[in-house]
Design a protein around this motif. Structure first.
Motif, PDB file in Angstrom:
ATOM      1  N   GLU A  24       7.129  -8.758   8.377  1.00  0.00           N
ATOM      2  CA  GLU A  24       6.018  -9.625   7.960  1.00  0.00           C
ATOM      3  C   GLU A  24       4.649  -9.011   8.225  1.00  0.00           C
ATOM      4  OE1 GLU A  24       6.839 -10.833  12.247  1.00  0.00           O
ATOM      5  OE2 GLU A  24       7.974 -10.153  10.495  1.00  0.00           O
ATOM      6  N   LYS A  25       4.579  -7.966   9.063  1.00  0.00           N
ATOM      7  CA  LYS A  25       3.302  -7.303   9.356  1.00  0.00           C
ATOM      8  C   LYS A  25       3.361  -5.810   9.012  1.00  0.00           C
ATOM      9  CE  LYS A  25       2.144 -10.493  13.120  1.00  0.00           C
ATOM     10  NZ  LYS A  25       1.819 -10.637  14.571  1.00  0.00           N
ATOM     11  N   SER A  26       4.227  -5.459   8.097  1.00  0.00           N
ATOM     12  CA  SER A  26       4.452  -4.052   7.761  1.00  0.00           C
ATOM     13  C   SER A  26       3.706  -3.642   6.492  1.00  0.00           C
ATOM     14  CB  SER A  26       5.952  -3.815   7.564  1.00  0.00           C
ATOM     15  OG  SER A  26       6.391  -4.504   6.399  1.00  0.00           O
ATOM     16  N   SER A  27       3.831  -2.368   6.135  1.00  0.00           N
ATOM     17  CA  SER A  27       3.256  -1.857   4.885  1.00  0.00           C
ATOM     18  C   SER A  27       3.911  -2.527   3.682  1.00  0.00           C
ATOM     19  CB  SER A  27       3.449  -0.340   4.803  1.00  0.00           C
ATOM     20  OG  SER A  27       2.836   0.310   5.891  1.00  0.00           O
ATOM     21  N   LEU A  28       5.208  -2.769   3.778  1.00  0.00           N
ATOM     22  CA  LEU A  28       5.899  -3.472   2.694  1.00  0.00           C
ATOM     23  C   LEU A  28       5.304  -4.860   2.492  1.00  0.00           C
ATOM     24  CD1 LEU A  28       9.682  -2.643   3.363  1.00  0.00           C
ATOM     25  CD2 LEU A  28       8.189  -1.654   1.620  1.00  0.00           C
ATOM     26  N   ALA A  29       4.985  -5.530   3.599  1.00  0.00           N
ATOM     27  CA  ALA A  29       4.408  -6.870   3.521  1.00  0.00           C
ATOM     28  C   ALA A  29       3.038  -6.850   2.855  1.00  0.00           C
ATOM     29  CB  ALA A  29       4.317  -7.488   4.908  1.00  0.00           C
ATOM     30  N   VAL A  30       2.230  -5.829   3.185  1.00  0.00           N
ATOM     31  CA  VAL A  30       0.894  -5.705   2.573  1.00  0.00           C
ATOM     32  C   VAL A  30       1.023  -5.579   1.052  1.00  0.00           C
ATOM     33  CG1 VAL A  30      -1.145  -4.234   2.376  1.00  0.00           C
ATOM     34  CG2 VAL A  30      -0.156  -4.704   4.625  1.00  0.00           C
ATOM     35  N   ILE A  31       1.982  -4.785   0.612  1.00  0.00           N
ATOM     36  CA  ILE A  31       2.218  -4.643  -0.829  1.00  0.00           C
ATOM     37  C   ILE A  31       2.683  -5.980  -1.412  1.00  0.00           C
ATOM     38  CG2 ILE A  31       3.670  -3.516  -2.569  1.00  0.00           C
ATOM     39  CD1 ILE A  31       3.779  -1.081  -0.722  1.00  0.00           C
TER      40      ILE A  31
END
Length: 270
Positions: free
Chosen positions: A49-56
């Motif tokens: 939920e706080k990762s680079s994947l989440a930002v995308i």
């Protein structure tokens, strides 16, 4: 516990009614915020939920809603494709930081939460959308209420004991019939208020009945996800209820169905 659940439930209903009644930017902002919170709750299962994947994922969701707000419907599918490309790019560049299930969970959440919930807003902004969007909640929350009452009174036969031991077949039938009844009553009200190209007294009960049946699938699917993830609730945002997804799990599937049923009966003109 019951008092806390009741108060938070009433507040949730009031906020929902206010946002949908106001329409426009208020409905847009409310739906987008709910989508982002629900998306975050789902990503928490995969610990991203706080990762680079989440930002995308969050960026893709915001851009999708912006395209809807500015009536750029022709860009929604390209945005989904572009989102997948960026997601795969992050997966490859950061490999082996992220696992396959995390990458797929991010894409699933984008569709399951972001896109599906957007149909609340999409239905609200069409002509007479303020009246039509009520059907989503009549089908979902009406079904929940009637199913609970009937199940408590006469429920004997378990529907899915592995997923939801308290749900009964009697409750299932009662919930659907209750939603159909609410749809008929609401149809009578709308018929006296609006001139439509179809008969709401005939069509609204069908919408609510179909929506109620689908809401059961949505509710049980959400339960299955939680069981697989080993969690009780998606979050703690709503005291006594859990997270956003715990209250909107059935609505996720109902919203697009009601939208497209409305398109069908309106001759595709909305």
């Amino acid at each position: 516990m019951f008092k806390q659940r009741l108060i938070s439930g009433v507040l949730l209903v009031l906020l929902t009614v206010f946002a949908l009644y106001m329409g426009g930017m208020v409905a847009f902002a409310a739906t987008l915020i709910v989508s982002l919170i629900g998306y975050s709750e789902l990503l928490r299962i995969f610990k991203i939920e706080k990762s680079s994947l989440a930002v995308i994922g969050y960026t893709g969701t915001i851009l999708f809603y912006v395209a809807l707000f500015f009536d750029l419907g022709q860009w929604t599918v390209p945005l989904i494709i572009l989102f997948l490309i960026f997601l795969l790019g992050c997966y490859v560049i950061r490999f082996p930081k992220y696992k396959l299930n995390q990458m797929m969970g991010c894409f699933f959440g984008f569709v399951y939460v972001g896109i599906m919930l957007s149909y609340i807003y999409q239905l609200r902004i069409i002509q007479n959308g303020g009246e039509f969007v009520v059907l989503i909640f009549l089908a979902a929350w009406g079904n929940d209420t009637f199913a609970y009452c009937v199940g408590m009174l006469i429920g004997k036969h378990k529907m899915t004991p592995e997923l939801s031991p308290k749900k009964s077949i009697e409750g299932l039938i009662g919930g659907i019939l209750g939603a159909v009844l609410l749809g008929a009553i609401y149809g009578l009200y709308i018929k006296a208020k609006l001139r439509l190209s179809f008969d709401p007294v005939m069509m609204f009960p069908i919408f609510c009945g179909v929506g109620a049946l689908i809401s059961v699938v949505g509710d049980l699917a959400a339960s299955a996800i939680k069981r697989d993830a080993g969690i009780k609730d998606y979050g703690t945002l709503i005291p006594g209820h859990g997270g956003i997804l715990d209250r909107f799990d059935s609505i996720l599937l109902i919203a697009p169905v009601v939208f497209y049923l409305m398109v069908m009966v309106s001759g595709g003109t909305i």
